[in-house]
Motif scaffolding. Structure first.
Motif, PDB file in Angstrom:
ATOM      1  N   ARG A   1      36.775  38.745  46.420  1.00 42.77           N
ATOM      2  CA  ARG A   1      36.947  39.227  45.063  1.00 42.77           C
ATOM      3  C   ARG A   1      38.065  40.259  45.020  1.00 42.77           C
ATOM      4  O   ARG A   1      38.229  41.059  45.941  1.00 42.77           O
ATOM      5  CB  ARG A   1      35.649  39.846  44.526  1.00 42.77           C
ATOM      6  N   PHE A   2      38.824  40.248  43.896  1.00 41.64           N
ATOM      7  CA  PHE A   2      40.017  41.068  43.758  1.00 41.64           C
ATOM      8  C   PHE A   2      39.901  41.952  42.521  1.00 41.64           C
ATOM      9  O   PHE A   2      39.473  41.494  41.454  1.00 41.64           O
ATOM     10  CB  PHE A   2      41.256  40.176  43.639  1.00 41.64           C
ATOM     11  N   PHE A   3      40.293  43.231  42.671  1.00 39.44           N
ATOM     12  CA  PHE A   3      40.251  44.187  41.571  1.00 39.44           C
ATOM     13  C   PHE A   3      41.602  44.896  41.477  1.00 39.44           C
ATOM     14  O   PHE A   3      42.137  45.376  42.483  1.00 39.44           O
ATOM     15  CB  PHE A   3      39.137  45.209  41.781  1.00 39.44           C
ATOM     16  N   LEU A   4      42.121  44.954  40.269  1.00 35.18           N
ATOM     17  CA  LEU A   4      43.400  45.593  39.986  1.00 35.18           C
ATOM     18  C   LEU A   4      43.121  46.841  39.168  1.00 35.18           C
ATOM     19  O   LEU A   4      42.756  46.755  37.991  1.00 35.18           O
ATOM     20  CB  LEU A   4      44.295  44.617  39.214  1.00 35.18           C
ATOM     21  N   ASP A   5      43.225  48.024  39.801  1.00 38.52           N
ATOM     22  CA  ASP A   5      42.857  49.293  39.153  1.00 38.52           C
ATOM     23  C   ASP A   5      41.453  49.216  38.560  1.00 38.52           C
ATOM     24  O   ASP A   5      41.192  49.674  37.452  1.00 38.52           O
ATOM     25  CB  ASP A   5      43.869  49.661  38.067  1.00 38.52           C
ATOM     26  N   GLY A   6      40.520  48.613  39.321  1.00 39.35           N
ATOM     27  CA  GLY A   6      39.128  48.523  38.903  1.00 39.35           C
ATOM     28  C   GLY A   6      38.816  47.379  37.965  1.00 39.35           C
ATOM     29  O   GLY A   6      37.655  47.201  37.580  1.00 39.35           O
ATOM     30  N   ILE A   7      39.807  46.582  37.586  1.00 36.44           N
ATOM     31  CA  ILE A   7      39.621  45.442  36.689  1.00 36.44           C
ATOM     32  C   ILE A   7      39.631  44.174  37.516  1.00 36.44           C
ATOM     33  O   ILE A   7      40.599  43.901  38.245  1.00 36.44           O
ATOM     34  CB  ILE A   7      40.722  45.404  35.612  1.00 36.44           C
ATOM     35  N   GLU A   8      38.559  43.369  37.430  1.00 42.51           N
ATOM     36  CA  GLU A   8      38.472  42.166  38.258  1.00 42.51           C
ATOM     37  C   GLU A   8      39.505  41.135  37.821  1.00 42.51           C
ATOM     38  O   GLU A   8      39.655  40.844  36.625  1.00 42.51           O
ATOM     39  CB  GLU A   8      37.071  41.561  38.195  1.00 42.51           C
ATOM     40  N   VAL A   9      40.199  40.570  38.822  1.00 43.29           N
ATOM     41  CA  VAL A   9      41.195  39.526  38.598  1.00 43.29           C
ATOM     42  C   VAL A   9      40.742  38.293  39.379  1.00 43.29           C
ATOM     43  O   VAL A   9      40.799  38.290  40.613  1.00 43.29           O
ATOM     44  CB  VAL A   9      42.597  39.969  39.061  1.00 43.29           C
ATOM     45  N   PRO A  10      40.260  37.238  38.707  1.00 47.53           N
ATOM     46  CA  PRO A  10      39.750  36.075  39.440  1.00 47.53           C
ATOM     47  C   PRO A  10      40.797  35.369  40.279  1.00 47.53           C
ATOM     48  O   PRO A  10      40.481  34.811  41.335  1.00 47.53           O
ATOM     49  CB  PRO A  10      39.228  35.158  38.326  1.00 47.53           C
ATOM     50  N   ASN A  11      42.047  35.384  39.827  1.00 47.68           N
ATOM     51  CA  ASN A  11      43.088  34.617  40.509  1.00 47.68           C
ATOM     52  C   ASN A  11      44.305  35.495  40.739  1.00 47.68           C
ATOM     53  O   ASN A  11      44.833  36.098  39.802  1.00 47.68           O
ATOM     54  CB  ASN A  11      43.480  33.395  39.666  1.00 47.68           C
TER      55      ASN A  11
END
Length: 755
Positions: free
Chosen positions: A179-189
């Motif tokens: 799982r990936f998070f960009l500044d705490g916001i989940e990014v599915p892809n």
């Protein structure tokens, strides 16, 4: 020779100009209490390698000027707070480097143990199984091509596929378990040409110019991070500078890009980038049979709404187009190359894919903590068409696929420090929508079958989580306990919160200033891919809901030790065990879904039952030297076994059972801004499944599939030879009064190893 003289002359003037025009750089920012955002006045901020620094003023602001362009390690300290160290902070003459410094209050007076700032970060929640990678390490990684996923592949426990893809395989788990998070916001892809139902692709979407650092967790996930079985990867982005508009132009081996950052009013700043590939022109010139084109856009906007509120907007999007080069064989005479091209042309579909994530994060600071509200929307659209012999004839249609996945998410959480305890608790909500129109011809029981269905699926997702941490005995002992549950409205099998109760516990002990040990355990759950949840038969029945598909479960157990002989060096050893349950098992193929996901296309869109079990276990060893003067390096070795059950209860090696992983990255900085690095990777041979030669050679089957049919009765009974490769990279930087230039030569697979 004339061209060479011109190039050498230009390089000479660039070199000379760097001495004539180079000016000093600046590091500035704000020192603040992480718990309430209040300024920390009179804190000491020091450039680690120089006898220079500054003291923060009453508003917490500091400014260090007169710095030669380059990278520096910056330390900060103040009585009553833990020390902080920021590793390889880039300084240029183009713009001030903004470095805001959060400090944590110490729980007790440290009489017996003096904790020194270190670039090797640990937290109460993740005292082990966590690595932090800085932006400079991503930039200079040989063979990485600025792709963060490829840089992560050198860390202990991480494997990859043999192709040029960047799938992340962590501790024997499938690529779709991350799982990936960009500044705490989940990014599915986070990848171009991503595999739907999994993760990974040939090229990453995230522009490294946005990245400040990356936190990679291979276990001991915090309770506020759910839906992951193998890793959680946090991308922490930079903020735009608040003084002037600046830009970066980048020309790489596969794409060209532009990044802009600067102020957007008195209390806000932004960073924006756009990139486009030119691989299609290179592939066409090389007579390759496929022409990929990718585009991406990325955005971050930060609003400082007074002392107690901050709003961050984040956006990431991509459009990818994959065409066939039907004239690839024109002018070719080599029969082997022509045969290869024909096979690929007849096998690959025409494909286009677009995706985006847009989100907002609001943080409100309290007296001893803060509240965070995150809202986001993500969407993926995937389309593919294939005709036999690439002739658009309705009778020759082999694949006509269109699908969209959309997620709306909301997460509210509160973090607080009270009486030496750190608390985090919150709730989450998600609305998921999946649609597909699928037509494909495939082999079933020795015959050609047609799969033709439309599906639309909507359901609601919920989560509740809480976690508490504390340090004891003069900060020697650290303990964390967390609890989480996830449930949704898809089916009765996933509607009950107690069924997905996810406890986690970790404990660490500082034996001395240099030696620490820890252990942890946790139960984690992950939702099966939408492609599986939305699969229907010809009657329109949600087949896998009828079959009782449910959350995939993984129990983690970890123990390890870490020794820091110097401030910038670390040696660590960790052992791990993962036990999987309720993994989806593909009925037609007779294989666990855990074995798929390292190829292009779509996985999971067929009949499944939640009957597969798995286990992975191993030992990781890491030697790491961070850059303190001129030398840096990583040496990691992992012994890993990964096994899943097939048609029966017998465990067989999974597709990710490489057994031995060895990585070496080493580099040195020289005078006059030269730098050289190497990367060597070794992967033990992964298992593979042979073809059913008789079935594959049947004309009707071949005409429908255009590829060999795997014999899953001999699942992973054969093994590839070991794979290895050496990459090298050389950098040279020039700094001028208002701009800088970085030129690099990156050679991948130097001795041309053939997998």
């Amino acid at each position: 020779m004339r061209r060479l003289k011109i190039i050498l002359t230009l390089l000479y003037f660039l070199y000379a100009g760097s001495h004539v025009f180079a000016q000093s750089g600046v590091i500035k920012g704000r020192v603040y209490n992480v718990a309430n955002n209040e300024p920390v006045p009179f804190a000491n901020v020091v450039v680690d390698s120089l006898a220079t620094g500054a003291t923060s003023d009453t508003a917490g602001n500091y400014r260090i000027g007169g710095l030669a362009p380059g990278t520096y390690n910056v330390a900060c300290s103040f009585v009553g707070f833990g020390k902080a160290l920021f590793y390889e902070v880039r300084v240029t003459t183009v713009k001030p480097t903004v470095l805001d410094i959060p400090l944590y209050r110490t729980a007790e007076a440290l009489d017996e143990v003096v904790v020194k700032a270190s670039p090797f970060r640990r937290s109460e929640e993740s005292p082990m199984s966590m690595q932090t990678i800085g932006a400079e390490e991503i930039f200079r990684n040989p063979g990485g091509n600025r792709d963060i996923s490829k840089v992560i592949q050198v860390l202990p426990g991480v494997a990859t596929t043999l192709s040029f893809r960047n799938d992340i395989i962590v501790r024997g788990g499938a690529p779709g378990e991350n799982r990936f998070f960009l500044d705490g916001i989940e990014v599915p892809n986070i990848n171009h040409f991503a595999t739907q139902g999994s993760s990974g692709g040939p090229v990453g979407m995230i522009n490294v110019n946005f990245i400040r650092e990356v936190d990679f967790r291979a276990g001991l996930f915090p309770a506020n991070r759910g839906n992951a079985l193998s890793s959680v990867i946090e991308f922490n982005q930079v903020e735009g500078n608040d003084e002037k508009l600046t830009g970066t132009v980048l020309v790489g081996s596969s794409d060209v890009g532009l990044t802009l950052d600067g102020p957007a009013g008195d209390h806000s700043s932004f960073v924006f980038s756009v990139r486009r590939s030119y691989l299609q022109f290179l592939f066409e010139a090389l007579s390759l049979p496929f022409l990929p084109t990718y585009n991406d856009i990325q955005y971050k906007h930060t609003f400082r709404l007074g002392d107690k509120d901050r709003l961050t907007l984040v956006g990431l999007g991509a459009y990818d187009d994959f065409e066939l080069n039907e004239s690839a064989n024109d002018g070719l005479t080599d029969r082997e190359t022509i045969g290869r091209n024909n096979y690929i042309l007849n096998n690959l579909p025409v494909n286009d894919q677009w995706s985006f994530t847009a989100g907002a994060s609001w943080k409100h600071f309290l007296e001893n903590g803060f509240r965070t509200l995150v809202v986001s929307r993500s969407q993926l659209s995937n389309n593919a068409v294939k005709y036999r012999m690439n002739i658009e004839d309705p009778d020759g249609l082999l694949l006509d696929y269109g699908s969209t996945e959309a997620e709306n998410k909301l997460r509210f959480e509160q973090t607080a420090w009270t009486g030496g305890w750190k608390w985090n608790m919150g709730v989450g909500y998600g609305y998921s929508r999946y649609t597909t129109s699928t037509f494909r011809r495939e082999e079933r029981s020795g015959n050609v079958a047609v799969v033709d269905y439309d599906s639309k699926l909507e359901f609601h997702r919920f989560s509740v989580f809480g976690q508490v941490s504390r340090r004891f005995i003069n900060d020697r002992l650290s303990a964390t306990f967390g609890l989480r549950t996830d449930f949704n409205s898809y089916s009765k099998d996933m509607r009950s919160p107690p069924e997905q109760l996810s406890p986690r516990l970790s404990v660490s002990w500082s034996v001395s200033e240099k030696l620490s040990a820890g252990l942890g355990a946790g139960r984690y759950f992950q939702l099966p891919p939408y492609t599986s949840l939305g699969y229907r038969d010809s009657a329109g029945t949600l087949v896998n809901r009828r079959n009782g598909i449910t959350y995939i479960q993984a129990d983690h157990f970890t123990a390890g030790m870490s020794y820091a002989p110097t401030r910038y060096a670390k040696v660590s050893v960790e052992g791990f065990l993962k036990l999987y349950d309720d993994y989806p098992y593909l009925v037609r193929e007779g294989v666990s879904l855990a074995n798929l996901g390292g190829d292009f296309g779509v996985i999971g869109n067929s009949e499944l039952v939640p009957s597969s079990q798995g286990r992975s276990y191993g030992l990781e060893v890491l030697f790491q030297q961070k850059l303190s003067s001129s030398v840096y390096g990583i040496l990691s070795y992992t012994w890993v076994r990964s096994e899943f059950t097939g048609a029966g209860s017998t465990y067989v090696p999974s597709s990710w059972d490489n057994r031995h992983l060895l990585n070496l990255v080493a580099g040195k900085r020289f005078e006059k801004n030269w730098e050289a690095g190497i990367k060597f990777r070794f992967l033990g041979g992964a298992p593979y499944t042979p073809y059913d030669m008789s079935l594959s050679a049947t004309k009707e089957i071949w005409d429908a599939s255009q590829e060999g049919i795997l014999d899953y009765e001999r699942l992973n009974t054969l093994r590839n030879p070991a794979a290895h490769a050496l990459d090298i990279r050389i950098d040279k930087r020039w700094y001028f009064s208002k701009w800088s230039l970085d030129v690099y030569l990156d050679i991948q697979n130097v001795y041309n190893f053939q997998a």
